[in-house]
Write an enzyme that holds these catalytic residues in place. Sequence first.
Site, PDB file in Angstrom:
ATOM      1  CB  CYS A 151      -5.650  -1.654   4.430  1.00  0.00           C
ATOM      2  SG  CYS A 151      -5.225  -0.211   3.732  1.00  0.00           S
TER       3      CYS A 151
ATOM      4  CB  SER B 235       0.149   3.720   3.626  1.00  0.00           C
ATOM      5  OG  SER B 235      -0.581   4.460   4.022  1.00  0.00           O
TER       6      SER B 235
ATOM      7  CG  HIS C 124       2.198   9.025   2.307  1.00  0.00           C
ATOM      8  ND1 HIS C 124       2.804   9.139   1.707  1.00  0.00           N
ATOM      9  CD2 HIS C 124       1.269   8.053   3.017  1.00  0.00           C
ATOM     10  CE1 HIS C 124       1.139   9.918   0.877  1.00  0.00           C
ATOM     11  NE2 HIS C 124       0.396   8.739   0.657  1.00  0.00           N
TER      12      HIS C 124
ATOM     13  CB  CYS D  93      -0.864  -0.464   1.582  1.00  0.00           C
ATOM     14  SG  CYS D  93      -2.126   1.402   1.834  1.00  0.00           S
TER      15      CYS D  93
ATOM     16  CG  HIS E 241      -0.245  -0.825   6.478  1.00  0.00           C
ATOM     17  ND1 HIS E 241       0.085  -0.456   5.634  1.00  0.00           N
ATOM     18  CD2 HIS E 241      -1.496  -0.327   6.448  1.00  0.00           C
ATOM     19  CE1 HIS E 241      -0.267   0.267   4.390  1.00  0.00           C
ATOM     20  NE2 HIS E 241      -1.735   0.391   4.446  1.00  0.00           N
TER      21      HIS E 241
END
Length: 370
Positions: A167, A42, A45, A40, A61
């Site tokens: 997610c 995220s 980031h 993902c 995650h």
Amino acid sequence: MKTKAAVLMGEGKPFEIMELDLDGPKEGEVLIKYTAAGLCHSDLHLTDGDLPPRYPMVGGHEGSGIIEEIGPGVTKVKPGDHVVCSFIPNCGTCRYCSTGRQSLCDMGATILEGMLPDGTFRFHGNGQDFGGMCMLGTFSERATISQHSVVKVDDWLPLDKAVLVGCGVPTGWGSAVYSGNVRAGDIVVIYGIGGIGINAVQGAVHAGAKYVVVVDPVAFKRDTAVKFGATHAFASAAEAQEKITELSWGQGADAAIVTVGTVDEDVVSAAIGSVGKGGQVVIVGLSSPAKFTVHWPGIDLTLNEKTIKGSLFGSANPQYDIIRLLRLYDAGQLKLDELVTQTYTLEQVNEGYQDLRDGKNIRGVIIHDS
Ligand SMILES: NC(=O)c1ccc[n+]([C@@H]2O[C@H](COP(=O)([O-])OP(=O)(O)OC[C@H]3O[C@@H](n4cnc5c(N)ncnc54)[C@H](O)[C@@H]3O)[C@@H](O)[C@H]2O)c1
Ligand SMILES: [Zn+2]
Ligand SMILES: [Zn+2]
């Protein structure tokens, strides 16, 4: 016990593969052997420094796996159970869980620090404690995590596909169905077609949207969105706006969902400008907390009753919605297999993220082989 993991040692550094020490489960915790982990944005980031986590951190995650051991007091699962992890835990008893808003569970407060609910760590190496992204660290062969981070699923479900329901699928689907409150006959515009945006398309289609307009600069993303039910696809927000004005007879879209990789002022302004009276703007994508991304005259919100809202985990309830989405998959009404563009080994994690940056993947998935 030892476990091989992809870890981030500091900002701006790629993932490193390390062998870590892993403690067994304490009260309320489970030892999980991860089978698959989704790539993902995220986690990207974290490497880019947009999100400020605590380092060192085991990445990942989005995860699925099999429970190997349980600690005292665990009632949700037993060894051998197949589970999908939720990147937001659900304790069941906090103010938010007990009012049907599990995506806001208080236990999720430390997802960027990565310690377990008791404030301590189970991954260790080089004399340091390692967090797990979202209290999971799915880029590890094994992890010790809270029972509140797992949802038991049927054994026959393919865990290498069900992993995305940890997610990407609920976050995107829920951003349309729950946060965006999309209704039959609506016009919806979705900015950014990655693992999140493509599921916003699925959600908008399920909710009965008449037109689903998508914006992504990458042609492969636009083509995929159309295969998933988008009715119109454009490379720029300006082109999409022209079409929305035409399709809505000048009234604007009913909902705009922002699922781009890194949110900026331009895309948020385009989204607010695209919706008409009573329209909903949903911001799902992330960016640095130091960056101001919402700049718009408040009078437009007042006179036209527009709403701008954030959406975490699609405003979904992991305990209920992870199962609900898997049932939709079982019924042939939700696409999961088609979401996985490419699979990788754990050692190929940086390659997988380069493919995400290059716009090659809807979702890349690490398959743990141990
Ligand atoms: N709110 C939540 O609960 C939650 C959960 C998971 C991920 N996220 C965030 O959602 C975002 C999307 O994640 P992803 O994994 O789908 O990312 P991704 O990188 O796979 O996809 C993002 C897409 O946005 C496109 N894009 C970039 N700039 C654009 C622009 N200006 N206009 C239109 N399209 C643009 C890219 O081409 C890409 O296809 C990330 O910021 C991620 O961190 C939020
Ligand atoms: Zn995610
Ligand atoms: Zn809670």
